[in-house]
Design a protein around this motif. Structure first.
Motif, PDB file in Angstrom:
ATOM      1  N   GLY A   4     -47.395  20.056  53.874  1.00  0.00           N
ATOM      2  CA  GLY A   4     -48.585  19.510  54.495  1.00  0.00           C
ATOM      3  C   GLY A   4     -48.316  19.098  55.920  1.00  0.00           C
ATOM      4  O   GLY A   4     -47.180  19.008  56.359  1.00  0.00           O
ATOM      5  N   SER A   5     -49.401  18.870  56.652  1.00  0.00           N
ATOM      6  CA  SER A   5     -49.287  18.436  58.033  1.00  0.00           C
ATOM      7  C   SER A   5     -50.314  17.349  58.261  1.00  0.00           C
ATOM      8  O   SER A   5     -51.447  17.439  57.782  1.00  0.00           O
ATOM      9  CB  SER A   5     -49.531  19.605  58.992  1.00  0.00           C
ATOM     10  N   ILE A   6     -49.905  16.292  58.929  1.00  0.00           N
ATOM     11  CA  ILE A   6     -50.840  15.218  59.266  1.00  0.00           C
ATOM     12  C   ILE A   6     -50.847  15.055  60.773  1.00  0.00           C
ATOM     13  O   ILE A   6     -49.784  15.038  61.410  1.00  0.00           O
ATOM     14  CB  ILE A   6     -50.473  13.903  58.558  1.00  0.00           C
ATOM     15  N   ILE A   7     -52.024  14.996  61.347  1.00  0.00           N
ATOM     16  CA  ILE A   7     -52.146  14.919  62.788  1.00  0.00           C
ATOM     17  C   ILE A   7     -52.408  13.473  63.189  1.00  0.00           C
ATOM     18  O   ILE A   7     -53.221  12.785  62.570  1.00  0.00           O
ATOM     19  CB  ILE A   7     -53.292  15.844  63.285  1.00  0.00           C
ATOM     20  N   LEU A   8     -51.685  12.989  64.193  1.00  0.00           N
ATOM     21  CA  LEU A   8     -51.872  11.643  64.714  1.00  0.00           C
ATOM     22  C   LEU A   8     -52.740  11.739  65.959  1.00  0.00           C
ATOM     23  O   LEU A   8     -52.380  12.408  66.924  1.00  0.00           O
ATOM     24  CB  LEU A   8     -50.531  10.992  65.045  1.00  0.00           C
TER      25      LEU A   8
END
Length: 358
Positions: A4-8
């Motif tokens: 997964g990838s989480i964007i800040l």
């Protein structure tokens, strides 16, 4: 293994870097709902943020002139459920606040940013309480005089061994009180040349800008030095990017966005007791309305205190001294509403864990 990838997401000085540093302290101590299997070693900017916190100083803002291609992403393996959950390979792309700010004003998003958003079903959007960048709507006749009183300066931070006067010559964002002639917010941001961009189709009008008067050097200078787009308009545009580009979750659910109000400890007791959503409703009603309007994003609001108080300024020396010798993974908290009451939970991983769906 899940990937997964989480964007800040957040503008200048919104608290992204300090949050990552504090998160790292929790990961290293194996505390919190979300835990790391092993910390990567090639993340110097994260280690630098940790070192600042360990010396009881906030990390300075990211390099304002860092090009878009100079992003410093990292990947880490995490487990939810206090470390008992399934392992997840999590990637956190790093994009500076100045570059997000430029995207808001231009409605243009570099193609590889769009690709990051299209691969991220989770995001954290940072809103800094009491930030000088939180420009409120005002009538533009009186705005000129107000803006001239608050020139932007560079916010490089001088790290010294003796912190008795730490922050004495800085504002709340770490910017020198006395100007030094450095480029101000809103001036040229070197985001790289010939970058392929994606133009986002928006229904809103163009951002309001100050009029430059050719016969008045002061007016032109103010127009160049200040970004007059009201903060809540920018927050709404950031949500628009996320809504347009983020995919649905693997289980078919809506993409999740944790809105985190940083510097929560700077609020008064009444504001804290009312909770993060009420704070947004009071300060940024249009943005709060956007959050509560049904749409394709699943949004939850949190408050965040990195170390439980303000580290800057001579008046906060007693608080800095109180942290000497403490394990900083045990200070700070997440403000979250539970059963109608605001709880200050010491687990700073909560926004990230919730956004990931864990």
């Amino acid at each position: 293994m899940k990937k997964g990838s989480i964007i800040l997401v957040g503008g200048p000085a919104s608290g992204k870097t300090n949050y990552i540093g504090r998160l790292w302290l929790s990961f290293a101590a194996k505390k919190g709902k979300l835990r790391a299997e092993q910390l990567p070693t090639n993340i110097e900017y994260v280690n630098a943020a940790v070192r600042h916190l360990q010396t009881r100083k906030f990390a300075p803002r990211s390099d304002k002139n860092m090009e878009e291609g100079g992003r410093r992403d990292f990947t880490i393996q995490v487990r939810a459920e206090d470390g008992a959950g399934s392992i997840r390979d999590l990637t956190v792309p790093d994009i500076t606040g100045e570059l997000w700010s430029k995207a808001i004003k231009s409605y243009e998003l570099p193609k590889d940013w769009a690709a990051v958003l299209e691969s991220s079903a989770s995001a954290i959007l940072f809103v800094r309480a009491h930030s000088k960048f939180n420009i409120q709507p005002m009538d533009w006749v009186t705005a000129r005089d107000h803006l001239q009183e608050h020139d932007d300066e560079d916010d490089e931070e001088d790290i010294e061994d003796d912190d008795d006067d730490y922050g004495a010559d800085e504002d709340e964002d770490g910017d020198p009180i006395e100007g030094d002639g450095t480029p101000a917010q809103g001036e040229a941001i070197h985001a790289g040349e010939n970058i392929e961009t994606v133009i986002i189709d928006v229904s809103a009008g163009e951002p309001v800008e100050a009029e430059e008067h050719g016969d008045d050097g002061e007016d032109a200078d103010v127009a160049k030095k200040r970004d007059l787009l009201p903060a809540q308009v920018g927050f709404c545009e950031l949500l628009r990017y996320l809504s347009l580009l983020m995919p649905d979750r693997e289980d078919g659910g809506k993409p999740r966005v944790a809105v985190v109000v940083t510097a929560w400890d700077t609020l008064d007791g009444n504001a804290k007791a009312a909770g993060p959503m009420q704070y947004l409703d009071n300060q940024f009603p249009m943005f709060a309305g956007r959050i509560t309007t049904p749409g394709r994003l699943d949004i939850k609001v949190f408050g965040m205190s990195i170390v439980g108080g303000n580290l800057r300024g001579p008046t906060n020396k007693a608080f800095r001294d109180s942290l000497k010798g403490l394990d900083l993974s045990e200070v700070g908290y997440t403000a979250v509403m539970r059963d109608g009451t605001v709880v200050e939970d010491p687990d700073v991983t909560l926004p990230l864990a919730w956004a990931l769906g864990d």
